[in-house]
Design an enzyme around this catalytic site. Sequence first.
Site, PDB file in Angstrom:
ATOM      1  N   ARG A  10       0.838  -1.201   0.000  1.00  0.00           N
ATOM      2  CA  ARG A  10       0.000   0.000   0.000  1.00  0.00           C
ATOM      3  C   ARG A  10       0.885   1.269   0.000  1.00  0.00           C
ATOM      4  O   ARG A  10       1.075   1.904  -1.016  1.00  0.00           O
ATOM      5  CB  ARG A  10      -0.960  -0.030   1.204  1.00  0.00           C
ATOM      6  CG  ARG A  10      -2.152   0.895   1.094  1.00  0.00           C
ATOM      7  CD  ARG A  10      -1.847   2.344   1.332  1.00  0.00           C
ATOM      8  NE  ARG A  10      -1.284   2.593   2.662  1.00  0.00           N
ATOM      9  CZ  ARG A  10      -0.780   3.762   3.024  1.00  0.00           C
ATOM     10  NH1 ARG A  10      -0.763   4.779   2.191  1.00  0.00           N
ATOM     11  NH2 ARG A  10      -0.242   3.919   4.222  1.00  0.00           N
ATOM     12  N   ASP A  11       1.448   1.609   1.148  1.00  0.00           N
ATOM     13  CA  ASP A  11       2.235   2.846   1.260  1.00  0.00           C
ATOM     14  C   ASP A  11       3.411   2.804   0.289  1.00  0.00           C
ATOM     15  O   ASP A  11       3.784   3.822  -0.307  1.00  0.00           O
ATOM     16  CB  ASP A  11       2.750   3.003   2.693  1.00  0.00           C
ATOM     17  CG  ASP A  11       2.956   4.452   3.091  1.00  0.00           C
ATOM     18  OD1 ASP A  11       2.859   5.319   2.215  1.00  0.00           O
ATOM     19  OD2 ASP A  11       3.222   4.709   4.273  1.00  0.00           O
ATOM     20  N   HIS A 203       4.576   4.158  12.821  1.00  0.00           N
ATOM     21  CA  HIS A 203       4.753   4.150  11.359  1.00  0.00           C
ATOM     22  C   HIS A 203       5.744   5.264  11.018  1.00  0.00           C
ATOM     23  O   HIS A 203       5.424   6.438  11.125  1.00  0.00           O
ATOM     24  CB  HIS A 203       3.369   4.407  10.730  1.00  0.00           C
ATOM     25  CG  HIS A 203       3.339   4.553   9.242  1.00  0.00           C
ATOM     26  ND1 HIS A 203       2.766   3.607   8.424  1.00  0.00           N
ATOM     27  CD2 HIS A 203       3.763   5.541   8.414  1.00  0.00           C
ATOM     28  CE1 HIS A 203       2.840   4.000   7.162  1.00  0.00           C
ATOM     29  NE2 HIS A 203       3.445   5.174   7.123  1.00  0.00           N
ATOM     30  N   HIS A 205       8.716   7.019   8.423  1.00  0.00           N
ATOM     31  CA  HIS A 205       9.357   7.148   7.107  1.00  0.00           C
ATOM     32  C   HIS A 205      10.809   7.524   7.322  1.00  0.00           C
ATOM     33  O   HIS A 205      11.153   8.199   8.286  1.00  0.00           O
ATOM     34  CB  HIS A 205       8.632   8.209   6.258  1.00  0.00           C
ATOM     35  CG  HIS A 205       7.369   7.685   5.663  1.00  0.00           C
ATOM     36  ND1 HIS A 205       7.290   7.193   4.392  1.00  0.00           N
ATOM     37  CD2 HIS A 205       6.137   7.540   6.194  1.00  0.00           C
ATOM     38  CE1 HIS A 205       6.069   6.773   4.146  1.00  0.00           C
ATOM     39  NE2 HIS A 205       5.336   6.967   5.232  1.00  0.00           N
ATOM     40  N   CYS A 236       4.628   9.205   0.063  1.00  0.00           N
ATOM     41  CA  CYS A 236       3.228   9.600   0.183  1.00  0.00           C
ATOM     42  C   CYS A 236       2.964  10.563  -0.956  1.00  0.00           C
ATOM     43  O   CYS A 236       3.653  11.569  -1.095  1.00  0.00           O
ATOM     44  CB  CYS A 236       2.971  10.289   1.513  1.00  0.00           C
ATOM     45  SG  CYS A 236       1.351  11.053   1.613  1.00  0.00           S
ATOM     46  N   ASN A 245       9.123   4.142   3.552  1.00  0.00           N
ATOM     47  CA  ASN A 245       8.926   3.718   4.940  1.00  0.00           C
ATOM     48  C   ASN A 245      10.223   3.121   5.466  1.00  0.00           C
ATOM     49  O   ASN A 245      11.128   2.804   4.699  1.00  0.00           O
ATOM     50  CB  ASN A 245       7.861   2.625   5.002  1.00  0.00           C
ATOM     51  CG  ASN A 245       6.527   3.099   4.505  1.00  0.00           C
ATOM     52  OD1 ASN A 245       6.220   2.996   3.324  1.00  0.00           O
ATOM     53  ND2 ASN A 245       5.737   3.637   5.387  1.00  0.00           N
TER      54      ASN A 245
HETATM   55 ZN    ZN Z   1       3.286   6.378   5.376  1.00  0.00          ZN
END
Ligand code: ZN
Length: 294
Positions: A10-11, A203, A205, A236, A245
């Site tokens: 996803r990310d 979470h 980055h 993002c 990430n």
């Molecule tokens: Zn993120």
Amino acid sequence: MIEICEVGPRDGIQNEDKFVSTETKVELIHKLIQSGIRYIEAVSFVNPKIVPQMADAEEVLRKVPMRSDVKYAGLVLSRSGLTRALQTDVDYLHVVTATSDSFNLKNAKRTVDQATVELTKVVEEGISANKGVLGVLGTAFGCPFEGEVPQERVLKVAEKFLKAGCNSLTLADTTGMANPNQVEQVVSAFKKAFGQDLDLGLHFHNTRGLGLANSLAGYHAGVTRFDSSIAGLGGCPFAPKAVGNVCTEDLVNMFQGMKIDTNTNLDQLVETAQWMELQIGRTLDGMLMKAGTA
Ligand code: ZN
């Protein structure tokens, strides 16, 4: 023990310009499961016009192996996202809002308060539909447009999500602004406000190179669930200059070296990362896959 929530599908992939095929996304998820990953943020139910890379969310979820020991999560940013999610077999809804008005206005065209009103209803409906619901608080460690985001503001949004029935929370450093001292402070503030038993994840980055240091600070403050992305994929699409990430295999290597169990197979994670790099067709940020395991 550490629980990894793999956010690469996803990310990671959502920030790629070139469309990654549904087959590649599904194969990646297969490889992650073979590598021992059991919690995967697989899709986003975001408007496909805004993030075309995630337009195949339903198809991805139809094609991945459904196993009782694997949890799949999908990102939900609005009521329309919830409607889509509830028509799938996704296990967890990751309901997201930023905690800074400037970021949320650019990203979701509404203030944090406006978003929270809608999203607390989304949380309640997700729970009534028997989904696990996790609240994600973006820009929790700083906003690229506003700078510091006051801790009270992050706590206030968290309280609303928890009152609506969220089982768990994740604090997201959307654009990589956190530092280790701040991580310890924020985690302590959350535990003080909502109790030691709060299911809290982090979470990060790696935008400014502090992803692993911040994860370790979170671990020392008592957090055992971390989001990370295979090969360090990601960014993002709404955050200027956000990079990937925290890299999954680099994170696993760190914890494994410290004799902290992650229930994953490091060699297979490295192979998966190298495979992913070939699919994306450029050098990715992960370091262990270049240096090799010690
Ligand atoms: Zn993120």
